[in-house]
Enzyme design. Structure first.
Site, PDB file in Angstrom:
ATOM      1  N   ASP A  51       0.832  -1.190   0.000  1.00 53.72           N
ATOM      2  CA  ASP A  51       0.000   0.000   0.000  1.00 53.72           C
ATOM      3  C   ASP A  51       0.877   1.255   0.000  1.00 53.72           C
ATOM      4  O   ASP A  51       1.924   1.292   0.650  1.00 53.72           O
ATOM      5  CB  ASP A  51      -0.894  -0.024   1.248  1.00 53.72           C
ATOM      6  CG  ASP A  51      -1.899   1.110   1.275  1.00 53.72           C
ATOM      7  OD1 ASP A  51      -2.665   1.228   0.313  1.00 53.72           O
ATOM      8  OD2 ASP A  51      -1.896   1.861   2.259  1.00 53.72           O
ATOM      9  N   ASP A  59     -11.351   1.681  -1.910  1.00 55.05           N
ATOM     10  CA  ASP A  59     -11.494   3.122  -1.700  1.00 55.05           C
ATOM     11  C   ASP A  59     -12.404   3.788  -2.731  1.00 55.05           C
ATOM     12  O   ASP A  59     -12.720   4.970  -2.590  1.00 55.05           O
ATOM     13  CB  ASP A  59     -10.126   3.814  -1.755  1.00 55.05           C
ATOM     14  CG  ASP A  59      -9.345   3.652  -0.461  1.00 55.05           C
ATOM     15  OD1 ASP A  59      -9.969   3.491   0.602  1.00 55.05           O
ATOM     16  OD2 ASP A  59      -8.109   3.685  -0.511  1.00 55.05           O
ATOM     17  N   GLU A  61       1.267  -0.587  -5.126  1.00 54.97           N
ATOM     18  CA  GLU A  61       0.099   0.297  -5.232  1.00 54.97           C
ATOM     19  C   GLU A  61       0.623   1.676  -5.643  1.00 54.97           C
ATOM     20  O   GLU A  61       0.972   2.499  -4.809  1.00 54.97           O
ATOM     21  CB  GLU A  61      -0.643   0.342  -3.892  1.00 54.97           C
ATOM     22  CG  GLU A  61      -1.983   1.062  -3.945  1.00 54.97           C
ATOM     23  CD  GLU A  61      -1.879   2.522  -3.535  1.00 54.97           C
ATOM     24  OE1 GLU A  61      -2.038   3.384  -4.425  1.00 54.97           O
ATOM     25  OE2 GLU A  61      -1.629   2.800  -2.359  1.00 54.97           O
TER      26      GLU A  61
END
Length: 527
Positions: free
Chosen positions: A307, A407, A354
């Site tokens: 992430d 998200d 990511e």
């Protein structure tokens, strides 16, 4: 050719596979929340039957305020809510009568009901274990505690102290405990011995179940994708036990906090509030703590989504106390030196980067230097710019494409909010005169599956063509997230049959097969 599962990356040019994104909490279960036992086994069976090769989940650490998996109480521990009551009964830690049926919401996690329910079961399991249940596992439990002592001892005491002080932020505890004065710690360990041992036992149970689940997934030909937040929660055993690894003041408060500048998700940026790493201190240890963090997750998954990968190049540092993230500045991260250290220790880099948000050439260069697959989100593709990196025609093969992420809005919800010019661009890409709301999710999945990306993944909500009532997270909103569940009575058979057909037509039926030794069999080579 047999290779270890971590060595599937970077993806070979011929590799084509697919999977679904769904968090453990969202799985159907009679116990109010998904778990790593029968709920996950059933889900793996369904994925395998649908011809999928990958199951991606969100971070699996224990959550605190807001129940966000990205604000874990520990980088090493697992979330005790994931422990399967059915497997506790099967393993004779509980009797069936000790786990009576309860009525929980079908389509959402009611954490206020689930948390005390699961805690009650785990207390009973611990009582039974101390009374002699499964005495054959006593030595295995002791070995687990010894092997994991480097994090488990501090985490267990942290959780016991959190309970003692009504779950308050650890900086609100007595100063001698905040500052970890040896005499205060020793006294607390003596007073809370039973509580800390129960925390250790809970982690032992979860580790056993997670290992069993991973083996089952491999037996069904599936790889598991985990998710590691770049930063850690300010209220975590990580920060409490290792303040020297973070930029803190004399009172252990962050001198600066993490966030991102204004972007697609927020006009004022996102103020996450996580403490910033002391990279100089970490560098002197060879990044040992960071690498241990990776190893802890890789014990239970095959590949990790890193992430906020851009923070390895540079992170947005916001002065402590700032009302928004707008006043921050970019500060260099550990970059190649860190990834070199990881590669030396692990022998491989089993990561998906990511690489979303405000990405600079330096971030792409770091990603490509190590041949890490990046992410492409189809919902970002239709701004009309021919060089948009999220358009399928601009993909490189060593890429994982998503219709959306946790998200984003669901794809059905996304098209309802889409500006007219982007809707026209979408229709043009799909070669359709009009794009109806109900067509968005299957259309984006078709685009993802037929693209040149090595792996295509869609959230389960998109496979089910659900609207924003099923959205998992709204960035910048502290409450109301992480609750969506796939209800047990949802009709999954037809969507999964459609997914199997799409996967076969797109030539994404593998390879991701595991032998009974847990090794990945690379079907591309024909072996």
């Amino acid at each position: 050719m047999s290779i270890g599962s971590s060595n599937v990356l970077p993806f070979l040019p011929e590799y084509r596979a697919s999977g679904l994104l769904v968090h453990v909490t969202s799985l159907p279960s009679p116990y109010g929340v998904g778990d790593t036992g029968s709920a996950a086994v059933s889900w793996i069976d369904r994925l395998a039957q649908a011809g999928q090769s990958w199951w991606q989940m969100l971070p699996v650490g224990p959550t605190g305020y807001g129940n966000s998996p990205y604000q874990s109480l520990s980088s090493f521990a697992g979330n005790e809510l994931f422990i399967s009551p059915a497997w506790l009964i099967e393993d004779e830690f509980l009797r069936p009568s000790e786990c009576p049926p309860r009525a929980f919401p079908k389509d959402a996690v009611d954490y206020n009901a689930v948390i005390p329910f699961k805690q009650g079961l785990l207390e009973k399991a611990w009582t039974n274990f101390r009374a002699g249940a499964r005495a054959d596992l006593r030595s295995a439990f002791e070995q687990f505690c010894n092997d994991q002592k480097h994090w488990l001892e501090d985490y267990a005491l942290f959780r016991a102290l959190k309970t003692r002080f009504d779950e308050k932020y650890y900086l609100e505890w007595p100063a001698e405990l905040v500052q970890r004065q040896p005499a205060a710690l020793e006294k607390a360990r003596g007073e809370l011995k039973d509580q800390t041992e129960q925390v250790c036992f809970t982690q032992f149970l979860l580790f056993r179940q997670s290992q069993r689940l991973k083996a089952y997934a491999h037996g069904k030909g599936l790889s598991l994708v985990g998710d590691l937040p770049f930063f850690v929660s300010p209220d975590s055993s990580d920060v409490w036990a290792h303040p020297e690894l973070f930029l803190l003041d004399g009172q252990r408060r962050p001198r600066a906090v993490a966030g991102v500048p204004p972007d697609y998700f927020s006009a004022t940026g996102q103020l996450w509030g996580n403490p910033i790493y002391n990279w100089d201190a970490l560098r002197q240890t060879g990044y040992a703590w960071c690498i241990s963090r990776l190893q802890a997750l890789l014990a239970n998954v095959d590949v990790i989504r890193l992430d906020h990968f851009r923070a390895f190049a540079a992170a947005w540092h916001v002065p402590a106390g700032a009302p928004t993230a707008q006043s921050g500045k970019w500060i260099a991260g550990p970059g190649a030196e860190f990834l070199d250290a990881v590669q030396r220790k692990l022998g491989t880099l089993p990561f998906i980067a990511e690489d979303l948000g405000l990405i600079t050439p330096e971030v792409y260069a770091l990603r490509d230097r190590y041949r890490l697959p990046g992410m492409r989100i189809l919902q970002f593709a239709f701004d009309g710019k021919p060089d948009n990196p999220y358009l399928p025609r601009n993909y490189v093969r060593n890429t994982v494409v998503y219709t959306g992420t946790h998200d984003n809005s669901t794809s059905r919800g996304w098209i309802e909010e889409l500006p007219e010019f982007e809707r026209k661009n979408l229709c043009s890409s799909l070669k359709r005169p009009a794009c109806e709301t109900g067509d968005a999710a299957p259309a984006l999945m078709n685009l993802a599956w037929t693209s040149s990306a090595a792996v295509s993944i869609a959230p389960l909500q998109d496979l089910l063509n659900l609207g924003n009532e099923a959205r998992m997270n709204v960035p910048g909103h502290a409450e109301g997230n992480w609750t969506w569940r796939c209800a047990e009575d949802m009709q999954l058979d037809r969507p999964l049959e459609w997914l199997r057909d799409l996967t076969e037509k797109s030539n994404r039926s593998g390879p991701s097969r595991f032998s009974n030794t847990g090794k990945l069999l690379e079907a591309v080579s024909g072996n």
